[in-house]
Design a protein around this motif. Structure first.
Motif, PDB file in Angstrom:
ATOM      1  N   ILE A 187      11.230   6.704 -10.759  1.00 34.70           N
ATOM      2  CA  ILE A 187      11.442   6.032 -12.044  1.00 34.70           C
ATOM      3  C   ILE A 187      10.262   5.137 -12.380  1.00 34.70           C
ATOM      4  O   ILE A 187       9.800   5.089 -13.525  1.00 34.70           O
ATOM      5  N   GLY A 188       9.733   4.447 -11.392  1.00 35.38           N
ATOM      6  CA  GLY A 188       8.535   3.621 -11.600  1.00 35.38           C
ATOM      7  C   GLY A 188       7.350   4.454 -12.042  1.00 35.38           C
ATOM      8  O   GLY A 188       6.587   4.056 -12.935  1.00 35.38           O
ATOM      9  N   ALA A 189       7.191   5.629 -11.450  1.00 38.25           N
ATOM     10  CA  ALA A 189       6.096   6.528 -11.829  1.00 38.25           C
ATOM     11  C   ALA A 189       6.276   7.018 -13.264  1.00 38.25           C
ATOM     12  O   ALA A 189       5.314   7.048 -14.042  1.00 38.25           O
ATOM     13  N   ILE A 190       7.496   7.390 -13.615  1.00 39.97           N
ATOM     14  CA  ILE A 190       7.771   7.834 -14.986  1.00 39.97           C
ATOM     15  C   ILE A 190       7.468   6.706 -15.960  1.00 39.97           C
ATOM     16  O   ILE A 190       6.856   6.924 -17.011  1.00 39.97           O
ATOM     17  N   HIS A 191       7.874   5.498 -15.622  1.00 40.30           N
ATOM     18  CA  HIS A 191       7.601   4.327 -16.471  1.00 40.30           C
ATOM     19  C   HIS A 191       6.093   4.140 -16.666  1.00 40.30           C
ATOM     20  O   HIS A 191       5.622   3.913 -17.791  1.00 40.30           O
ATOM     21  N   LEU A 192       5.330   4.236 -15.583  1.00 44.00           N
ATOM     22  CA  LEU A 192       3.873   4.104 -15.678  1.00 44.00           C
ATOM     23  C   LEU A 192       3.268   5.184 -16.582  1.00 44.00           C
ATOM     24  O   LEU A 192       2.371   4.907 -17.382  1.00 44.00           O
ATOM     25  N   LEU A 193       3.759   6.408 -16.456  1.00 45.10           N
ATOM     26  CA  LEU A 193       3.244   7.505 -17.285  1.00 45.10           C
ATOM     27  C   LEU A 193       3.559   7.284 -18.764  1.00 45.10           C
ATOM     28  O   LEU A 193       2.734   7.576 -19.630  1.00 45.10           O
ATOM     29  N   ILE A 194       4.739   6.757 -19.049  1.00 46.57           N
ATOM     30  CA  ILE A 194       5.103   6.470 -20.444  1.00 46.57           C
ATOM     31  C   ILE A 194       4.259   5.321 -20.980  1.00 46.57           C
ATOM     32  O   ILE A 194       3.730   5.387 -22.093  1.00 46.57           O
ATOM     33  N   GLU A 195       4.109   4.261 -20.191  1.00 48.42           N
ATOM     34  CA  GLU A 195       3.316   3.103 -20.612  1.00 48.42           C
ATOM     35  C   GLU A 195       1.856   3.471 -20.872  1.00 48.42           C
ATOM     36  O   GLU A 195       1.216   2.896 -21.744  1.00 48.42           O
ATOM     37  N   ASN A 196       1.336   4.410 -20.100  1.00 52.11           N
ATOM     38  CA  ASN A 196      -0.055   4.832 -20.257  1.00 52.11           C
ATOM     39  C   ASN A 196      -0.202   6.025 -21.205  1.00 52.11           C
ATOM     40  O   ASN A 196      -1.259   6.638 -21.277  1.00 52.11           O
ATOM     41  N   LYS A 197       0.899   6.349 -21.903  1.00 51.73           N
ATOM     42  CA  LYS A 197       0.913   7.382 -22.940  1.00 51.73           C
ATOM     43  C   LYS A 197       0.463   8.758 -22.437  1.00 51.73           C
ATOM     44  O   LYS A 197      -0.163   9.533 -23.142  1.00 51.73           O
ATOM     45  N   LYS A 198       0.829   9.062 -21.192  1.00 48.99           N
ATOM     46  CA  LYS A 198       0.593  10.398 -20.639  1.00 48.99           C
ATOM     47  C   LYS A 198       1.762  11.309 -20.981  1.00 48.99           C
ATOM     48  O   LYS A 198       1.605  12.507 -21.141  1.00 48.99           O
ATOM     49  N   GLU A 211       0.827  -1.205   0.000  1.00 48.67           N
ATOM     50  CA  GLU A 211       0.000   0.000   0.000  1.00 48.67           C
ATOM     51  C   GLU A 211       0.864   1.258   0.000  1.00 48.67           C
ATOM     52  O   GLU A 211       0.562   2.219  -0.704  1.00 48.67           O
ATOM     53  N   MET A 212       1.943   1.242   0.784  1.00 50.72           N
ATOM     54  CA  MET A 212       2.856   2.387   0.818  1.00 50.72           C
ATOM     55  C   MET A 212       3.492   2.609  -0.556  1.00 50.72           C
ATOM     56  O   MET A 212       3.587   3.743  -1.032  1.00 50.72           O
ATOM     57  N   GLU A 213       3.901   1.520  -1.213  1.00 51.17           N
ATOM     58  CA  GLU A 213       4.513   1.646  -2.536  1.00 51.17           C
ATOM     59  C   GLU A 213       3.513   2.187  -3.559  1.00 51.17           C
ATOM     60  O   GLU A 213       3.871   3.001  -4.402  1.00 51.17           O
ATOM     61  N   ILE A 214       2.274   1.750  -3.474  1.00 55.20           N
ATOM     62  CA  ILE A 214       1.238   2.248  -4.389  1.00 55.20           C
ATOM     63  C   ILE A 214       1.009   3.733  -4.167  1.00 55.20           C
ATOM     64  O   ILE A 214       0.903   4.510  -5.125  1.00 55.20           O
ATOM     65  N   ILE A 215       0.970   4.152  -2.926  1.00 57.82           N
ATOM     66  CA  ILE A 215       0.769   5.578  -2.614  1.00 57.82           C
ATOM     67  C   ILE A 215       1.944   6.404  -3.119  1.00 57.82           C
ATOM     68  O   ILE A 215       1.750   7.464  -3.712  1.00 57.82           O
ATOM     69  N   LEU A 216       3.175   5.911  -2.907  1.00 62.63           N
ATOM     70  CA  LEU A 216       4.353   6.637  -3.394  1.00 62.63           C
ATOM     71  C   LEU A 216       4.351   6.741  -4.917  1.00 62.63           C
ATOM     72  O   LEU A 216       4.623   7.819  -5.474  1.00 62.63           O
TER      73      LEU A 216
END
Length: 142
Positions: free
Chosen positions: A84-95, A7-12
């Motif tokens: 870096i994980g957040a940036i990866h998610l944003l790229i994968e979701n084409k934001k 949960e902490m990792e998801i929030i971060l």
């Protein structure tokens, strides 16, 4: 792993997704290194109420902004994986997209509020720094 750790990792990750996207909405493009550093500083200031500068500061904005990293090396290093994980998610979701080390915000019809806060002014000034010089200043600061 413990449920609380997940949960902490998801929030971060969520927090850093919002911050990185907000930075790129306002500044259109910025290097990966600068997004990582400024995302951490913004999170630190926003959620820990530790800002020591305001928008009335005009000189050496980048150096003053980076000085807020002083003594936070371990915490900064621990947070890099989430940014870096957040940036990866944003790229994968084409934001956002990544082109030659630069992160670029993908235009939408959203209204972007221009903020003249200290950190946003420092981000604007950081565009004058090469990535190499910027990272030298980050290393000096932490």
């Amino acid at each position: 792993m413990n449920k609380n750790i997940y949960e902490m990792e998801i929030i971060l990750l969520s927090t850093y997704c919002d911050i990185a996207l907000d930075i790129l909405k306002k500044h259109k493009n910025l290097s990966v290194n600068k997004v990582i550093t400024f995302s951490y500083i913004i999170k630190k200031n926003k959620y820990m109420n530790s800002s020591i500068y305001n928008a009335s500061n005009k000189n050496d904005l980048v150096l003053k902004c980076l000085s807020q990293l002083n003594g936070l090396f371990d915490d900064y290093c621990e947070n890099i994986q989430y940014i870096i994980g957040a940036i990866h998610l944003l790229i994968e979701n084409k934001k956002i997209s990544e082109v030659l080390g630069e992160l670029i915000y993908i235009e939408t019809s959203e209204i972007v509020i221009v903020d003249n806060s200290f950190i946003n002014n420092a981000i604007k000034e950081s565009k004058k720094y090469s990535d190499k010089q910027f990272l030298k200043e980050v290393v000096r600061s932490v």
